[in-house]
Motif scaffolding. Structure first.
Motif: not given
Lengths: 263, 263
Positions: B56, B136, B138-140, B144, B164-165, B168, B171, B174, B222
């Motif tokens: 991370r 990706s 991921s909304d890190n 979104w 991708y991603n 997890s 998440r 999504q 993932m």
């Protein structure tokens, strides 16, 4: 059936980008099929027969490869870059689907390779740091209006855009039009990369603004990968060297998807 | 400055997909920096120090690598796949830009690798036969709503879409939402590929319909690359084997870009 067909990506050019897996598949072939200049990259081997062809006849070449495999040969179809990205793999499967039912019993494999967008990005820095797309600018196989619709969508949604097959003698104006379209949605100072023959001895990398790229469109050729940055794509200046081009991983603003561009 | 930094793509996993160029860069490093499981893939070497970190903390890891290089070390930052595709390269350049001005004098290079979308496509056939994009999920690092705007644009313009991603523990919903969005624009029988750990001993490939993929979203993880076919993506059935998934190179119909989907 005892024959086999491997569809192999040679990567950008030099042997140091060819994966061991692809090399092993090349070395175990009895017959190599491909566009002449790609076959020339493979060292001659007494046990192997090379079947060179013109660049324009993908499906005939694919049929030929399948027929050789059906005769029991260990056939390797070679592509530059990755065989699945605007190269031979799809042509082989088109020929397979339309061909003899028995061909489906052949052992068929695909060996991935470093495609031009990865080689160009690595040379430039990290322009693919965000979401990205790849579009072939050739309108031999799709209407130009499909190309512009996809470009517009990708520009409006703020993808980094890689353009394959940007220009040729038979298609001299498409790249200029594509970049002009980009300039209706992206800022004039957006970084644009002209990456030519990356991974080969004569490689060159030019970092331009979108405005400069429009003026320089005629200097690209079929060996050029053109990459248009996203709105956040940035340069890091360095003394005596090309700047580094990268796209930060974080996105804060929201692209609004309309055919008129971001609002 | 005498130090150097190579940002290296290990490819999908097994050594047969690591390019000789990336291998040479790994072997010439004094210090290896990366996420623990990626470092574990690199054989131990008496001369080298491994600096493992959590997944991370990309920018801290990148700063650490730059500091080591500034001390004169030959540093290799390792990523799975390609370092420029949702991996470490952009993080390194973010840290470079925000860091000490002297760091810009370091010798920095990027070694491309086979990214998951190429490995998955090769395993499945030739699903990337047409224009394609990579997003990706991921909304890190992005809202979104940016993910959904890009998905909508790519679906409407009929790109093949690699996610991708996808999912997890933090998440969980999504991927399901993304596939449900796809089903508002693409047909329920559109081929969707769940490619897990391709290029590793435990690889698996599932070929689903879009409707089946929605129901199966919770079975991805993932290590899974999810690929949604374009409207023309097809299957070639084979006895006793997975069907081949491919996208024909030719496009005849024109996608209409609207936020309501193709019309």
């Amino acid at each position: 059936m005892s024959g086999s067909l491997a569809i192999i990506g040679l990567g950008p050019g030099e042997a140091r980008y060819l994966t061991p897996s692809a090399l092993a598949a090349l070395e175990s072939a009895s017959d190599l099929v491909g566009y002449g200049p790609y076959l020339d990259r493979v060292p001659a081997h007494a046990r192997q027969t090379k079947h060179a062809s013109d660049n324009r006849v993908e499906v005939e070449r694919a049929r030929h490869a399948l027929m050789l495999a059906a005769e029991g040969k260990a056939v390797a179809v070679v592509s530059g870059g990755d065989p699945g990205v605007f190269a031979m793999a799809a042509a082989v499967f088109e020929a397979l689907e339309a061909g003899e039912p028995d061909w489906r019993k052949l052992s068929i494999s695909v060996e991935p390779g470093i495609t031009a967008l990865l080689a160009a990005a690595a040379k430039a820095g990290a322009p693919l740091g965000g979401d990205f797309c790849a579009i072939s600018l050739s309108d031999n196989l799709k209407p130009w209006e499909v190309v512009t619709a996809r470009l517009t969508a990708a520009l409006s949604a703020d993808f980094v855009i890689s353009l394959y097959n940007p220009i040729s003698k038979a298609r001299p104006w498409q790249l200029g039009k594509a970049l002009e379209l980009a300039a209706t949605i992206r800022a004039a100072e957006t970084p644009v990369i002209f990456a030519r023959a990356v991974g080969r001895p004569d490689e060159s990398l030019r970092i331009l603004t979108l405005a400069e790229a429009i003026a320089a469109a005629g200097t690209a050729d079929m060996a050029t990968l053109v990459m248009i940055g996203a709105s956040a794509t940035r340069l890091i200046a360095r003394e005596g060297e090309n700047p580094i081009v990268y796209t930060p991983r974080s996105v804060t603003k929201s692209p609004c998807v309309t055919s008129q561009g971001r609002t």
